[in-house]
Design a protein around this motif. Structure first.
Motif, PDB file in Angstrom:
ATOM      1  N   VAL A   4       0.818  -1.218  -0.061  1.00 11.96           N
ATOM      2  CA  VAL A   4       0.050   0.036  -0.040  1.00 11.96           C
ATOM      3  C   VAL A   4       1.073   1.377   0.018  1.00 11.96           C
ATOM      4  CG1 VAL A   4      -1.863   1.237   1.321  1.00 11.96           C
ATOM      5  CG2 VAL A   4      -1.803  -1.145   1.172  1.00 11.96           C
ATOM      6  N   LYS A   7       1.149   5.649  -0.178  1.00  7.19           N
ATOM      7  CA  LYS A   7       0.388   7.013  -0.095  1.00  7.19           C
ATOM      8  C   LYS A   7       0.580   7.524  -1.095  1.00  7.19           C
ATOM      9  CE  LYS A   7       0.565  11.294   2.473  1.00  7.19           C
ATOM     10  NZ  LYS A   7       1.464  12.291   3.545  1.00  7.19           N
ATOM     11  N   LEU A  38      -5.169   6.335   3.767  1.00  5.64           N
ATOM     12  CA  LEU A  38      -4.529   5.023   3.813  1.00  5.64           C
ATOM     13  C   LEU A  38      -5.419   4.129   4.544  1.00  5.64           C
ATOM     14  CD1 LEU A  38      -0.868   5.869   4.694  1.00  5.64           C
ATOM     15  CD2 LEU A  38      -1.841   4.713   2.726  1.00  5.64           C
ATOM     16  N   LEU A  76      -5.847   0.274   3.699  1.00  5.13           N
ATOM     17  CA  LEU A  76      -5.579  -1.005   4.547  1.00  5.13           C
ATOM     18  C   LEU A  76      -6.596  -1.790   4.781  1.00  5.13           C
ATOM     19  CD1 LEU A  76      -3.183   1.075   7.007  1.00  5.13           C
ATOM     20  CD2 LEU A  76      -2.453  -0.380   5.133  1.00  5.13           C
ATOM     21  N   ASP A 116       2.751  -1.021   4.280  1.00  6.86           N
ATOM     22  CA  ASP A 116       2.463   0.468   3.580  1.00  6.86           C
ATOM     23  C   ASP A 116       3.699   1.191   3.740  1.00  6.86           C
ATOM     24  OD1 ASP A 116       2.134   2.549   5.708  1.00  6.86           O
ATOM     25  OD2 ASP A 116       1.246   0.975   6.869  1.00  6.86           O
ATOM     26  N   HIS A 129       4.822  -0.880   8.745  1.00  3.05           N
ATOM     27  CA  HIS A 129       4.691   0.718   8.157  1.00  3.05           C
ATOM     28  C   HIS A 129       5.939   1.223   8.186  1.00  3.05           C
ATOM     29  CE1 HIS A 129       3.431   4.627   8.238  1.00  3.05           C
ATOM     30  NE2 HIS A 129       3.478   4.921   9.277  1.00  3.05           N
TER      31      HIS A 129
END
Length: 463
Positions: free
Chosen positions: A229, A231, A320, A324, A337, A428
Motif C-alpha cells: 500500500v 500513500k 490510507l 489498509l 505500507d 509501516h
C-alpha cells in the motif's frame, strides 16, 4: 515522465580499447602504488591521490590520452562504490581492471547506472555520462533492474504535480502492469462512495482532478498473498488547515510512498517472486475549495470506524485507512505500507532514516540489521499502545491528530494500526522519499528508500 534515457552500463564483453579503472581504497592504495609502474606512481603521488572515497585520478599515456583511471571507494562492496565516476569521467567506454579491488557485478551495474541519473524531463543534461562495459551476468542484470526501478521512483517523485496528478499516477501504475502482465483497475471520483471508500473520497473531493483507488494484481492466486500500500497524495496544500509556503514547497513529493510501493512491486514482478501480489494506491490531491473536508468533520471509513478530523493536513493516514482495510479483506500473509506520513519521523530520525513500525520485534530487528548491511537503512520505532488514548475522540472512534506535538510519528502509526487486523503481519514505513543534498549516485530530489532492503527481505521470506 518522458522517454527512458540510454543506459550508461552496457552488458557486453569489455574490449581492450575501453579505458581500465583500477579500484582502490585507503587500505590498499599504498600496496597498489608500490606495484604500479614508476611513471604512474610518480604521477599519482604528484596529484595527491590517496584513494579517498568518491575520488579518482586520470593517468595519462605517453600520447596524452587517458591510459588508466584510479578510483577510490569506501569499500568494493559499498552499493554506491562507482557512483561518483559516470558524470566525472571524460566521455567514452570504460571497463573494470583486473588489478585492484574487485567490484561485484551487481554493485558495479547499479552504482554506475545511478551515478549517471539525472531528472531531465524539463532541462536536458548538458552531457551524457561515461559508459561502463560489463560482462553480461545474472548479477549485473539484477543491478540494472534495481537501478531502473530506483530511477523510476525518482522520476515519479521529481515530476511536478501539474504533470503527476492522480490520473497520471494511475497511468504509471498501468504501464508497469502492462509490462508484467498484471491486472490493473481503478475506482474514480464518486464511484469511491459506491465502492465503499468514503475516506479517500472525503480527502480528494475538493480537487479539480478526481481522487481514486489504484489497484494492481499479479501472480498465482495459489501463492502467498503479499499486499503493498502506498500513500499517493499528489499534492498537499494542507487543506483548510493550509500549510505555510515553506511547508508546501516540496509537496509534489507527498506521493513518495506510492512511488516507492510501485518501485517495490516492479522489482517483485521482474524477479518473479512466488507471491500473489496486490498493490493499492489511494491517489488524491489535498486541495482547498468550498467542498473541502473540514476540521471537526466526522468521516465514516470502510472498516466502519468513524474518524474525527483534528487537522486536514493529516490527510495521508485518512486515505490510507480505507486502503489498509480493503487490503486486509483478502487476508494476505503480509501487508506493507509506505508513506511520507509525518514530519515527526524526520525530526526524530532525519531525512536518511525511514521509520519502521512493526508488531513483531524480531522482524523489525532483522530488517534494521539487513538495512545496515545493504546501506539502505530504516530504523525501528515503537507502536507504543499506551499513547493510543491521545488519538481517541470524544465524538468518534478515533481522531487523526494527537493531543500535542509529542510522538507524532507513533500517533500516526497507531492510527493506521486500528485498521489492520491484529493477526495480520504488517509493516509501516514512514519515509521521506527525498534527498535534501546530493551525494554520489543520489542527487538532490526524489529518492527511493528501503526498496533494496525490503526486496532482499521478501526474497528471504518467499524463496
Amino acid at each position: 515522465m518522458g522517454d527512458l534515457p540510454p543506459m550508461s552500463v552496457l552488458l557486453k564483453k569489455p574490449t581492450a580499447r575501453a579505458t581500465p579503472i583500477r579500484v582502490v581504497d585507503r587500505s590498499t592504495v599504498a600496496e597498489q602504488l608500490a606495484a604500479a609502474p614508476a611513471p604512474t606512481r610518480r604521477w599519482l603521488e604528484a596529484t595527491g591521490f590517496t584513494g579517498a572515497p568518491d575520488t579518482h585520478a586520470l593517468v595519462p599515456a605517453a600520447d596524452g590520452a587517458v591510459a588508466e583511471v584510479w578510483a577510490g571507494v569506501r569499500a568494493a562492496s559499498h552499493p554506491w562504490a562507482l557512483a561518483a565516476l559516470p558524470r566525472a569521467l571524460p566521455a567514452g567506454n570504460y571497463r573494470l581492471s583486473a588489478d585492484g579491488l574487485a567490484v561485484a557485478p551487481e554493485v558495479a551495474a547499479m552504482s554506475w547506472e545511478l551515478g549517471g541519473y539525472r531528472f531531465d524531463l524539463y532541462k536536458p543534461a548538458k552531457s551524457e555520462p561515461a559508459t561502463l562495459l560489463l560482462a553480461k551476468s545474472a548479477a549485473a542484470e539484477r543491478g540494472l533492474l534495481l537501478a531502473t526501478a530506483i530511477a523510476s521512483v525518482r522520476d515519479l517523485v521529481n515530476t511536478p504535480a501539474e504533470h503527476m496528478g492522480p490520473a497520471e499516477l494511475a497511468e504509471a501504475v498501468k504501464l508497469v502492469a502492462e509490462q508484467h502482465g498484471a491486472e490493473f483497475r481503478q475506482t474514480v471520483g464518486d464511484a469511491l462512495l459506491k465502492a465503499g471508500f468514503p475516506a479517500i473520497h472525503a480527502v480528494g473531493r475538493a480537487a479539480a482532478r478526481a481522487p481514486r483507488l489504484i489497484e494492481l494484481h499479479w501472480g498465482d492466486p495459489k501463492h502467498p498473498q503479499l499486499t503493498l500500500v502506498g500513500k499517493g497524495v499528489c499534492f498537499d496544500t494542507g487543506g483548510l488547515d493550509v500549510k505555510s509556503p515553506e511547508g508546501m514547497r516540496q509537496m509534489k513529493k507527498d506521493m513518495g510512498g506510492a512511488a516507492n510501493a510501485l518501485g517495490l512491486a516492479q522489482m517483485v514482478m521482474a524477479l518473479g517472486l512466488p507471491v500473489h501480489l496486490t498493490l493499492l494506491i489511494p491517489a488524491v490531491e489535498n486541495a482547498i475549495a468550498g467542498n473541502a473536508y473540514r476540521p471537526g468533520d466526522v468521516i465514516r471509513t470502510r472498516s466502519g470506524l468513524h474518524i474525527e478530523i483534528g487537522n486536514t493536513d493529516a490527510e495521508g493516514r485518512v486515505i490510507l485507512c480505507d486502503a489498509l482495510a480493503y487490503g486486509a479483506e483478502a487476508k494476505p500473509g503480509l501487508m506493507i505500507d509506505l508513506a511520507t506520513l509525518t514530519g515527526a519521523a524526520r525530526v526524530a530520525l532525519g531525512a536518511q532514516l525511514p521509520a519502521l513500525f512493526c508488531r513483531d520485534t524480531a522482524t523489525a530487528r532483522e530488517l534494521v540489521d539487513l538495512g545496515l548491511e545493504l546501506n539502505d537503512p530504516l530504523w525501528h520505532m515503537p507502536l507504543w499502545r499506551d499513547y493510543h488514548g491521545g488519538i481517541e475522540s470524544e465524538i468518534a472512534d478515533i481522531v487523526n491528530t494527537g493531543r500535542g506535538p509529542q510522538a507524532g510519528a507513533i500517533n500516526a502509526a497507531l492510527f493506521l494500526e486500528d485498521f489492520v487486523p491484529e493477526a495480520l503481519p504488517w509493516l509501516h514505513v514512514d519515509l521521506y522519499a527525498w534527498n535534501d543534498a546530493a551525494r554520489p549516485g543520489r542527487p538532490a530530489g526524489g529518492e527511493a528508500q528501503t526498496l533494496r532492503t525490503l526486496l532482499a527481505w521478501l526474497e528471504r521470506r518467499y524463496r
